[in-house]
Design a protein around this motif. Structure first.
Motif, short mmCIF file in Angstrom:
data_model
loop_
_atom_site.label_atom_id
_atom_site.label_comp_id
_atom_site.label_asym_id
_atom_site.label_seq_id
_atom_site.Cartn_x
_atom_site.Cartn_y
_atom_site.Cartn_z
N SER A 1 -2.99 5.58 7.19
CA SER A 1 -1.61 5.17 7.41
C SER A 1 -1.06 5.84 8.65
N ARG B 1 5.14 0.54 6.12
CA ARG B 1 4.71 1.93 6.12
C ARG B 1 5.75 2.84 6.76
N ASP C 1 -1.93 2.25 -0.29
CA ASP C 1 -1.86 2.14 1.16
C ASP C 1 -2.96 1.22 1.69
#
Length: 225
Positions: free
Chosen positions: A6, A69, A84
């Motif tokens: 991420s 995100r 994620d």
């Protein structure tokens, strides 16, 4: 297994199996929550029913995986590795236009599950009373909207699972644990996964077809990678 990294800096490394903790939590939560069973709620899984809208959210507010995100990170919401990863999978669809979705909150017991039943059976029961599965985007959007989630609560998003790189079918779960705070997690999305009657799910009410379009298998780009 190499997980998608991420852009967020506040990633919480929570494996998929951490949702097994929910089994333990559900037993404790059952003492504090009024979980209505099928007999008390009066649901008949053989015909449609009328439901009270729990929340209404708007999909399409964020343009894709990177925008979600950033929003989750900015809000201080921690995201598990499994959650994620599926956010960035090609099969994960994001809305091109803003669409309101009316949500209903039910336990498996509300759908007539007495002890436990498979996830596929829970979904089948929900469809029989007129509910729909949520588009996957409900997971991150509801997580952003549902900031006042009670401590210790776990909600599972009733959705078509998204396969991880390891091929594990995964759905979203929203939790509020101490000391981590608000969480977006991945949960077991296998059709044969045995669901305790105390598990609570977020379903969608039928609409004019926009939700079905969002579940179409046509791929929408999700990342600038």
């Amino acid at each position: 297994m190499k997980l998608h990294r991420s852009v967020c800096t506040r990633r919480l490394r929570i494996p998929l199996v951490c949702l097994g903790l929910a089994f333990l939590l559900c037993a404790a939560l059952a003492q504090d929550e009024a979980i209505l069973g099928a007999r008390s709620s009066g649901l008949n899984v053989n015909k449609s029913a009328h439901f009270q809208i729990w929340r209404t959210i708007t999909l399409g507010t964020y343009s894709g995986v990177d925008a979600y995100r950033r929003a989750l990170d900015s809000a201080g919401i921690k995201v598990g590795d499994a959650a994620d990863e599926i956010l960035g999978r090609p099969a994960f669809r994001y809305g091109r236009m803003k669409t309101d979705v009316e949500l209903v909150l039910l336990s498996a017991a509300d759908l007539g599950v007495e002890s436990e039943s498979s996830l596929a059976d829970v979904y089948k029961r929900a469809r029989q009373v007129g509910l729909e599965l949520c588009p996957a985007e409900v997971g991150p959007q509801l997580r952003l909207d549902y900031r006042n989630q009670p401590l210790g609560e776990v909600l599972h998003i009733a959705m078509q699972p998204v396969a991880m790189y390891s091929k594990e079918p995964t759905i979203f779960a929203l939790a509020n644990f101490s000391p981590s705070g608000l969480l977006l997690l991945g949960s077991d999305g296998r059709s044969e996964f045995m669901v305790p009657s105390t598990f609570r799910f977020v379903f969608a009410l039928p609409t004019d077809g926009h939700l079905e379009a969002m579940r179409d298998p046509e791929i929408v780009p999700t990342s600038s990678e």
